[in-house]
Write a protein that holds these residues in place. Structure first.
Motif, PDB file in Angstrom:
ATOM      1  N   ASN A   8       0.800  -1.220   0.000  1.00 56.01           N
ATOM      2  CA  ASN A   8       0.000   0.000   0.000  1.00 56.01           C
ATOM      3  C   ASN A   8       0.834   1.271   0.000  1.00 56.01           C
ATOM      4  N   VAL A   9       2.138   1.154   0.132  1.00 54.34           N
ATOM      5  CA  VAL A   9       3.020   2.321   0.134  1.00 54.34           C
ATOM      6  C   VAL A   9       3.348   2.658  -1.324  1.00 54.34           C
ATOM      7  N   PRO A  10       3.132   3.919  -1.719  1.00 56.47           N
ATOM      8  CA  PRO A  10       3.474   4.292  -3.107  1.00 56.47           C
ATOM      9  C   PRO A  10       4.987   4.232  -3.323  1.00 56.47           C
ATOM     10  N   ASP A  11       5.380   4.030  -4.558  1.00 55.86           N
ATOM     11  CA  ASP A  11       6.803   3.945  -4.898  1.00 55.86           C
ATOM     12  C   ASP A  11       7.585   5.144  -4.371  1.00 55.86           C
ATOM     13  N   SER A  12       7.001   6.323  -4.484  1.00 53.67           N
ATOM     14  CA  SER A  12       7.709   7.539  -4.091  1.00 53.67           C
ATOM     15  C   SER A  12       7.969   7.612  -2.594  1.00 53.67           C
ATOM     16  N   GLY A  13       7.184   6.912  -1.787  1.00 52.40           N
ATOM     17  CA  GLY A  13       7.359   6.970  -0.342  1.00 52.40           C
ATOM     18  C   GLY A  13       7.973   5.733   0.260  1.00 52.40           C
ATOM     19  N   LEU A  14       8.394   4.795  -0.578  1.00 51.90           N
ATOM     20  CA  LEU A  14       8.872   3.510  -0.069  1.00 51.90           C
ATOM     21  C   LEU A  14      10.149   3.639   0.761  1.00 51.90           C
ATOM     22  N   ASP A  15      11.115   4.401   0.294  1.00 51.71           N
ATOM     23  CA  ASP A  15      12.368   4.552   1.046  1.00 51.71           C
ATOM     24  C   ASP A  15      12.116   5.143   2.425  1.00 51.71           C
ATOM     25  N   PHE A  41      12.906  -7.699  -1.262  1.00 52.06           N
ATOM     26  CA  PHE A  41      13.197  -8.141  -2.626  1.00 52.06           C
ATOM     27  C   PHE A  41      11.921  -8.615  -3.313  1.00 52.06           C
ATOM     28  N   ASP A  42      11.097  -9.362  -2.591  1.00 51.17           N
ATOM     29  CA  ASP A  42       9.825  -9.813  -3.161  1.00 51.17           C
ATOM     30  C   ASP A  42       8.948  -8.631  -3.550  1.00 51.17           C
ATOM     31  N   ASP A  43       8.962  -7.581  -2.716  1.00 48.43           N
ATOM     32  CA  ASP A  43       8.175  -6.394  -3.015  1.00 48.43           C
ATOM     33  C   ASP A  43       8.741  -5.676  -4.236  1.00 48.43           C
ATOM     34  N   LEU A  44      10.065  -5.602  -4.333  1.00 49.28           N
ATOM     35  CA  LEU A  44      10.719  -4.990  -5.492  1.00 49.28           C
ATOM     36  C   LEU A  44      10.345  -5.734  -6.774  1.00 49.28           C
ATOM     37  N   VAL A  45      10.356  -7.053  -6.718  1.00 47.37           N
ATOM     38  CA  VAL A  45       9.985  -7.872  -7.879  1.00 47.37           C
ATOM     39  C   VAL A  45       8.538  -7.601  -8.260  1.00 47.37           C
ATOM     40  N   ARG A  46       7.653  -7.559  -7.258  1.00 52.66           N
ATOM     41  CA  ARG A  46       6.229  -7.322  -7.525  1.00 52.66           C
ATOM     42  C   ARG A  46       6.008  -5.938  -8.115  1.00 52.66           C
TER      43      ARG A  46
END
Length: 91
Positions: A8-15, A41-46
């Motif tokens: 549920n976290v947008p890409d821009s706020g993930l870090d 890593f699983d989240d990055l792949v998804r």
């Protein structure tokens, strides 16, 4: 739970999310019986649909044999593939 929160976290706020909630991510990953890095890593792949490049590429990335430049190139190529798929659907 951490996996669902990550989704549920947008890409821009993930870090920023990971920086602020790293202990929570590690605790949830431990409950699930996986390492926190594996969960990320699983989240990055998804998020980036890296699985479309096949298991060999995923293994190279997860083993650290692909550097940041190669991973960025895979993301870029994935964006092109997404655009092609969208164009086909819209045609």
């Amino acid at each position: 739970m951490a996996r669902r929160k990550l989704e549920n976290v947008p890409d821009s706020g993930l870090d920023d999310y990971i920086d602020c909630h790293w202990d929570d991510v590690k605790a949830e990953a431990a409950k699930a019986g996986v390492g926190a890095e594996d969960l990320l890593f699983d989240d990055l792949v998804r998020r980036n649909r890296l699985d479309r490049f096949g298991p060999e590429v995923l293994e190279l990335i997860s083993d650290g044999l692909y550097g940041e430049e190669e991973v960025d190139r895979a993301f870029w190529m994935g964006g092109i593939l997404d655009a092609i798929e969208k164009a086909r659907r819209d045609a």
